[in-house]
Motif scaffolding. Sequence first.
Motif, PDB file in Angstrom:
ATOM      1  N   GLU A 191       0.824  -1.207   0.000  1.00 14.04           N
ATOM      2  CA  GLU A 191       0.000   0.000   0.000  1.00 14.04           C
ATOM      3  C   GLU A 191       0.864   1.266   0.000  1.00 14.04           C
ATOM      4  O   GLU A 191       1.836   1.367   0.746  1.00 14.04           O
ATOM      5  N   HIS A 192       0.513   2.212  -0.852  1.00 13.10           N
ATOM      6  CA  HIS A 192       1.252   3.472  -0.931  1.00 13.10           C
ATOM      7  C   HIS A 192       0.743   4.416   0.166  1.00 13.10           C
ATOM      8  O   HIS A 192      -0.459   4.555   0.374  1.00 13.10           O
ATOM      9  N   ARG A 193       1.668   5.070   0.849  1.00 10.44           N
ATOM     10  CA  ARG A 193       1.300   6.060   1.846  1.00 10.44           C
ATOM     11  C   ARG A 193       2.086   7.329   1.601  1.00 10.44           C
ATOM     12  O   ARG A 193       3.262   7.271   1.243  1.00 10.44           O
ATOM     13  N   ARG A 194       1.456   8.460   1.799  1.00 14.14           N
ATOM     14  CA  ARG A 194       2.161   9.734   1.711  1.00 14.14           C
ATOM     15  C   ARG A 194       2.411  10.241   3.136  1.00 14.14           C
ATOM     16  O   ARG A 194       1.538  10.143   3.964  1.00 14.14           O
TER      17      ARG A 194
END
Length: 254
Positions: free
Chosen positions: A251-254
């Motif tokens: 999962e991509h997180r900023r």
Amino acid sequence: MISICESTSLPSPQTYQSPGGFIWWYLDIRDPHGNGIVLIWAFGLPFLPNYASQARQGNGPKPIERPSLNLSVYKKGKLDFYLLQEYDPTDCDSTEHHWKFKKSLILFEQVSGCGQLKIELNCPIPNSSETLTGHIQFDGPLRKGTFGQSDPTHQWTPIMVAAEGSVHLKCGKSTYEFSGRGYHDRNAGTHPLHELDIDTWWWGRLAFEESELIFYALFPKKQDSPLFLALEVDQEGNTHKLQQPTIRFTEHRR
């Protein structure tokens, strides 16, 4: 798509004159509280407006004609200041270990296997009366070792890893002062970035107590297998290349 260079290597003078080519130096410093900077100084940064499109049309500018500075400053993990500034080439200069961007100066020195960056920034803010000023220092052992033959088409040069830096900057009422761990490298190429068969890339580093892991994940434009590179570097600069690493993104997180 990429080759790894020795930390003491220098980019070929041809790089500055290759239409659509690029050369950029990268520095990041972060403290334990999420305060940090990313500084990129470059000639022919591929992400400048019109740089890539001109190269695709067959009239790519020479990197020496497009100097730029890019600075991001973070407070507690959130972006607090951002500047991407181009300069007139007549106001800039680049030698082996010294760079000038109008009033901003960057000096790199190396002694007995160690390196030191001394950076003095003086950056007027466009459409503002304010100017960002201050200095940055970064010290550490030079990374040791290289792997395979260096290809001038795209050279990746990790220079200092798991090193220490200090930041003292001011812009208007904002002051940024912190010290922490950092990383310094260089990317250079004699061909435009879009000609390197790279569709997508991910670069990153993981900091551990006594070493650091830096990686590149390069996904080609064709349906070929991605290229994964991973280097482990200890606090003395000794480098170990991981054999056939696998890099998996979730999962991509900023």
